[in-house]
Design a protein around this motif. Structure first.
Motif, PDB file in Angstrom:
ATOM      1  N   ALA A 436      34.983 -24.771  -1.943  1.00  0.00           N
ATOM      2  CA  ALA A 436      35.784 -23.965  -1.026  1.00  0.00           C
ATOM      3  C   ALA A 436      36.508 -24.869  -0.319  1.00  0.00           C
ATOM      4  O   ALA A 436      36.795 -24.985   0.781  1.00  0.00           O
ATOM      5  CB  ALA A 436      34.933 -23.349  -0.069  1.00  0.00           C
ATOM      6  N   VAL A 480      36.016 -23.567   7.026  1.00  0.00           N
ATOM      7  CA  VAL A 480      36.533 -23.629   8.244  1.00  0.00           C
ATOM      8  C   VAL A 480      35.934 -24.635   9.183  1.00  0.00           C
ATOM      9  O   VAL A 480      36.700 -25.372   9.826  1.00  0.00           O
ATOM     10  CB  VAL A 480      35.848 -22.238   8.971  1.00  0.00           C
ATOM     11  CG1 VAL A 480      36.440 -22.006  10.201  1.00  0.00           C
ATOM     12  CG2 VAL A 480      36.405 -20.843   8.165  1.00  0.00           C
ATOM     13  N   LYS A 481      34.688 -24.957   9.035  1.00  0.00           N
ATOM     14  CA  LYS A 481      34.104 -25.943   9.609  1.00  0.00           C
ATOM     15  C   LYS A 481      34.814 -27.402   9.217  1.00  0.00           C
ATOM     16  O   LYS A 481      35.125 -28.368  10.078  1.00  0.00           O
ATOM     17  CB  LYS A 481      32.638 -26.225   9.547  1.00  0.00           C
ATOM     18  CG  LYS A 481      31.783 -24.801  10.257  1.00  0.00           C
ATOM     19  CD  LYS A 481      30.411 -25.167  10.071  1.00  0.00           C
ATOM     20  CE  LYS A 481      29.344 -24.104  10.950  1.00  0.00           C
ATOM     21  NZ  LYS A 481      28.075 -24.296  10.649  1.00  0.00           N
ATOM     22  N   LEU A 482      35.032 -27.569   7.796  1.00  0.00           N
ATOM     23  CA  LEU A 482      35.434 -28.971   7.558  1.00  0.00           C
ATOM     24  C   LEU A 482      36.785 -28.876   7.941  1.00  0.00           C
ATOM     25  O   LEU A 482      37.371 -30.272   8.370  1.00  0.00           O
ATOM     26  CB  LEU A 482      35.453 -28.755   5.889  1.00  0.00           C
ATOM     27  CG  LEU A 482      36.067 -30.033   5.105  1.00  0.00           C
ATOM     28  CD1 LEU A 482      35.410 -31.096   5.370  1.00  0.00           C
ATOM     29  CD2 LEU A 482      35.940 -29.843   3.648  1.00  0.00           C
ATOM     30  N   MET A 483      37.552 -27.988   8.002  1.00  0.00           N
ATOM     31  CA  MET A 483      39.235 -27.955   8.421  1.00  0.00           C
ATOM     32  C   MET A 483      39.042 -28.207   9.752  1.00  0.00           C
ATOM     33  O   MET A 483      40.162 -29.213  10.368  1.00  0.00           O
ATOM     34  CB  MET A 483      39.783 -26.706   8.263  1.00  0.00           C
ATOM     35  CG  MET A 483      41.336 -26.574   8.215  1.00  0.00           C
ATOM     36  SD  MET A 483      41.982 -27.887   7.117  1.00  0.00           S
ATOM     37  CE  MET A 483      43.249 -28.675   8.168  1.00  0.00           C
ATOM     38  N   ASN A 484      38.073 -27.907  10.685  1.00  0.00           N
ATOM     39  CA  ASN A 484      38.052 -28.255  12.172  1.00  0.00           C
ATOM     40  C   ASN A 484      37.801 -29.956  12.306  1.00  0.00           C
ATOM     41  O   ASN A 484      38.585 -30.482  13.177  1.00  0.00           O
ATOM     42  CB  ASN A 484      36.901 -27.468  12.630  1.00  0.00           C
ATOM     43  CG  ASN A 484      36.891 -27.718  14.073  1.00  0.00           C
ATOM     44  OD1 ASN A 484      37.878 -28.241  14.888  1.00  0.00           O
ATOM     45  ND2 ASN A 484      35.780 -27.440  14.841  1.00  0.00           N
ATOM     46  N   GLU A 525      33.499 -20.388  14.977  1.00  0.00           N
ATOM     47  CA  GLU A 525      34.499 -21.483  14.466  1.00  0.00           C
ATOM     48  C   GLU A 525      36.173 -21.269  14.167  1.00  0.00           C
ATOM     49  O   GLU A 525      36.798 -21.670  14.514  1.00  0.00           O
ATOM     50  CB  GLU A 525      33.941 -22.230  13.324  1.00  0.00           C
ATOM     51  CG  GLU A 525      32.738 -22.864  13.249  1.00  0.00           C
ATOM     52  CD  GLU A 525      32.770 -24.125  13.826  1.00  0.00           C
ATOM     53  OE1 GLU A 525      33.739 -24.553  14.144  1.00  0.00           O
ATOM     54  OE2 GLU A 525      31.839 -24.731  14.193  1.00  0.00           O
ATOM     55  N   VAL A 526      36.076 -19.750  13.738  1.00  0.00           N
ATOM     56  CA  VAL A 526      37.500 -19.447  13.211  1.00  0.00           C
ATOM     57  C   VAL A 526      38.332 -19.274  14.501  1.00  0.00           C
ATOM     58  O   VAL A 526      39.658 -19.509  14.695  1.00  0.00           O
ATOM     59  CB  VAL A 526      37.534 -17.995  12.553  1.00  0.00           C
ATOM     60  CG1 VAL A 526      38.734 -17.247  12.191  1.00  0.00           C
ATOM     61  CG2 VAL A 526      36.604 -18.084  11.447  1.00  0.00           C
ATOM     62  N   GLN A 527      37.825 -19.069  15.631  1.00  0.00           N
ATOM     63  CA  GLN A 527      38.543 -18.613  16.925  1.00  0.00           C
ATOM     64  C   GLN A 527      39.243 -19.929  17.423  1.00  0.00           C
ATOM     65  O   GLN A 527      39.985 -19.903  18.358  1.00  0.00           O
ATOM     66  CB  GLN A 527      37.547 -18.277  18.037  1.00  0.00           C
ATOM     67  CG  GLN A 527      37.076 -16.831  17.663  1.00  0.00           C
ATOM     68  CD  GLN A 527      36.073 -16.308  18.938  1.00  0.00           C
ATOM     69  OE1 GLN A 527      36.839 -15.594  19.612  1.00  0.00           O
ATOM     70  NE2 GLN A 527      34.890 -16.621  18.751  1.00  0.00           N
ATOM     71  N   ARG A 528      38.683 -21.169  16.958  1.00  0.00           N
ATOM     72  CA  ARG A 528      39.160 -22.479  17.440  1.00  0.00           C
ATOM     73  C   ARG A 528      40.336 -22.868  16.481  1.00  0.00           C
ATOM     74  O   ARG A 528      40.931 -24.048  16.929  1.00  0.00           O
ATOM     75  CB  ARG A 528      38.069 -23.399  17.391  1.00  0.00           C
ATOM     76  CG  ARG A 528      36.784 -23.145  17.790  1.00  0.00           C
ATOM     77  CD  ARG A 528      35.629 -24.173  17.785  1.00  0.00           C
ATOM     78  NE  ARG A 528      34.282 -23.678  18.129  1.00  0.00           N
ATOM     79  CZ  ARG A 528      33.160 -24.288  17.898  1.00  0.00           C
ATOM     80  NH1 ARG A 528      32.979 -25.675  17.294  1.00  0.00           N
ATOM     81  NH2 ARG A 528      32.049 -23.657  18.252  1.00  0.00           N
ATOM     82  N   HIS A 529      40.838 -21.838  15.727  1.00  0.00           N
ATOM     83  CA  HIS A 529      41.887 -22.439  14.705  1.00  0.00           C
ATOM     84  C   HIS A 529      43.140 -21.276  15.037  1.00  0.00           C
ATOM     85  O   HIS A 529      43.040 -20.261  14.206  1.00  0.00           O
ATOM     86  CB  HIS A 529      41.390 -22.391  13.405  1.00  0.00           C
ATOM     87  CG  HIS A 529      40.300 -23.318  13.040  1.00  0.00           C
ATOM     88  ND1 HIS A 529      40.667 -24.663  12.496  1.00  0.00           N
ATOM     89  CD2 HIS A 529      39.008 -23.277  13.497  1.00  0.00           C
ATOM     90  CE1 HIS A 529      39.862 -25.622  12.549  1.00  0.00           C
ATOM     91  NE2 HIS A 529      38.414 -24.720  12.887  1.00  0.00           N
TER      92      HIS A 529
END
Length: 563
Positions: A436, A480-484, A525-529
């Motif tokens: 992913a 999502v976490k990895l991208m963060n 986590e999505v809200q942080r992006h």
């Protein structure tokens, strides 16, 4: 070895034919050899097994005159030969095949070329003894390569199928009767101890902790000299403890179980670096007491030749294979180790998993895979496990169903608590289905873009049994976490972020009005992006660089997942 030393030690001679050649092309025919154990008077438990040719005499070597007054003070060093200046006869020459095994990392250099090297036998001294004189004799001994070449030729012979020996049959039967299949899917194994299988008395294990303690002190001395090595080694041990591969059972020496073995540290910065060959006479080593088991996997040329015939080939590595195989509780006392953190007292740990360094570890890892192939219902993947498996990897392929087989293999091994990683293939479709992955696209001033692989992350299935759709959905928070993490590391102004999934069902669940997600908290986590643009469905014909046609906006994703 000299004939006199052989007689003094009462070693049994065996017949051979070999030639040794020295300086001046003088050749001597050797007709006998002996096997012997080489022990250290300074380090209890250290021992090497070797063999030597028997000759009437070795050489006429005499040390040059040594003026001890001109040497640095050596009183603080435990010398392997305290009287190295005496002209005593030499009864044994150690070959280069053993030299690396006796060396330890500590060294000392002094003026005038005097050099001290620490070995398992104590410190050895080398350097010039006097000014060079043409009157001095020089003696050099060389051994011919007949033995080495013979061993090489035997190794390179074509491998022929053979029947299992009686010992290997007993070992296989023991495995079948004593493995357990846990609720988490993992296979626990018993160590095939010879005395237990043959109904004899348990091995006499005497003070194996002594050699383990000495080796621990040597490793700690190396820590003080090499901080980078110390950091890596301690991090490795801490990682094993965090995953409960090593579990503390109490302080040393109060919690020593003398009925089991202690595994000394090897002192190299690699995973599970323990020495199962170490023993203290008259006791035997752990490797001596274990059946080694047969080589179950096919030979490597056969695996590679099958791999070449496919239109689509792939290979993968099994992550930390040995550490994913638990050892039954009743045999863990054979895998005790000594350890201490910083200035704390020494403590006794025991290994809960198969240990790298034991002679039967490769056999157990393959037998577990074969047993899983018998127990599971993934026909194509199970066949590959039996035929295309090496000790630490899988090399196979297919003509048209490679993606299907790849997924079957991942699901099969995941069911047994194992994880496949480092996928490689000649097929872009295969690589697009690997776990992913973060790509970055950089636009230059003229509008041209360059895309590069930045980082990838995988995650094994949780211990709780979930359906395949639930597992696919669990993968959604991972990118999502990895991208963060990537954004934090790069500290760049990234204009747009896109996510792709190869499961259109995941997008349907994320967009569905009746969506319920048991792990929805992770989607916070999505809200942080704020720069997330869309989730996309990636078919086998899509290119992530060009985008995809199926999407869901980040705002809608947050609303759907957290309402």
């Amino acid at each position: 070895m000299t004939e006199s030393a052989c007689q003094l030690l009462r070693l049994r001679k065996q017949k051979t034919i070999a030639r040794t050649t020295g300086v001046g092309a003088e050749t001597v025919v050797v007709k006998q050899f002996v096997k012997f154990n080489l022990a250290s008077q300074f380090e209890a438990g250290f021992e090497l097994r070797s063999q030597a040719y028997v000759m009437p005499s070795l050489n006429n070597y005499c040390t040059g005159p040594v003026d001890r007054n001109k040497l640095p003070s050596l009183a603080e060093f435990s010398l392997a030969d305290p009287d190295f200046g005496r002209n005593d006869p030499i009864d044994l020459l150690i070959g280069g095949d053993l030299y690396g095994d006796i060396l330890l990392p500590q060294q000392k250099k002094f003026d005038k070329g005097i050099f001290l090297q620490l070995t398992h036998f104590g410190w050895i001294v080398s350097g010039p003894t006097s000014e060079i004189s043409y009157a001095h004799s020089v003696n050099i001994n060389l051994c011919s390569l007949d033995t080495q070449l013979g061993a090489f030729c035997e190794k390179e012979e074509l491998v022929e199928s053979r029947n299992l020996t009686c010992e290997e049959i007993v070992c296989e039967d023991f495995f079948k009767k004593n493995y357990t299949h846990g609720f988490d899917g993992r296979y626990s194994v018993a160590l095939p101890v010879r005395s237990q299988i043959l109904g004899k008395s348990p091995p006499a294990v005497r003070h194996s902790d002594f050699s383990a303690l000495n080796r621990l002190k040597q490793v700690e001395n190396k820590f003080s000299e090499e901080q980078n090595f110390a950091s890596k080694y301690r991090k490795s041990v801490d990682e094993y403890e965090s995953f409960e591969h090593n579990v503390n059972i109490g302080p040393y020496p109060q919690c020593v179980k003398h009925s089991g073995y202690f595994l000394p540290h090897h002192g190299v910065a690699r995973e599970s670096s323990f020495d199962a060959r170490s023993r203290l006479l008259p006791s035997s080593s752990l490797n001596d007491e274990l059946f080694h088991g047969p080589a179950l996997q096919d030979d490597l040329p056969a695996i590679i030749n099958r791999w070449r015939r496919f239109k689509i080939g792939f290979s993968s590595d099994r992550e930390k294979m040995f550490h994913q195989i638990p050892v039954v509780d009743s045999h863990q006392h054979h895998q005790q180790i000594l350890w201490r953190n910083s200035d704390s007292d020494s403590c006794v740990d025991k290994r809960h998993t198969v240990t790298y360094g034991t002679s039967l570890a490769p056999y157990l890892s393959i037998d577990v895979l074969f047993q899983q192939a018998e127990d599971e219902t993934y026909p194509e993947a199970c066949k590959i496990l039996r035929t295309d498996t090496t000790v630490d990897g899988i090399h196979s392929g297919a003509d048209s169903t490679a993606i299907f087989i790849q997924k079957q293999l991942a699901q099969l091994l995941s069911a047994g608590g194992l994880k496949l990683r480092k996928w490689t293939s000649n097929s872009p479709e295969i690589m697009s289905h690997t776990p992913a992955v973060v790509h970055i696209k950089v636009l230059s001033g003229n509008g041209e873009g360059v895309i590069n692989l930045l980082q990838y992350k995988t995650k094994i299935a949780p211990l709780k049994i979930l359906s395949v759709p639930n597992l696919e959905l669990c993968g959604a928070p991972l990118p999502v976490k990895l991208m963060n993490k990537v954004q934090q590391m790069l500290n760049l102004n990234i204009s747009n972020v896109y996510y792709w999934t190869d499961r259109i069902a995941v997008l349907c669940w994320l967009r569905g009005e009746s969506f319920r997600w048991r792990i929805f908290i992770e989607m916070d986590e999505v809200q942080r992006h704020p720069n997330i643009s869309q989730w996309h469905y990636l078919s086998t014909h899509d290119n992530p660089a060009n985008g995809a046609s199926h999407g869901i906006s980040s705002a809608e994703l947050v609303q759907r997942s957290l309402w």
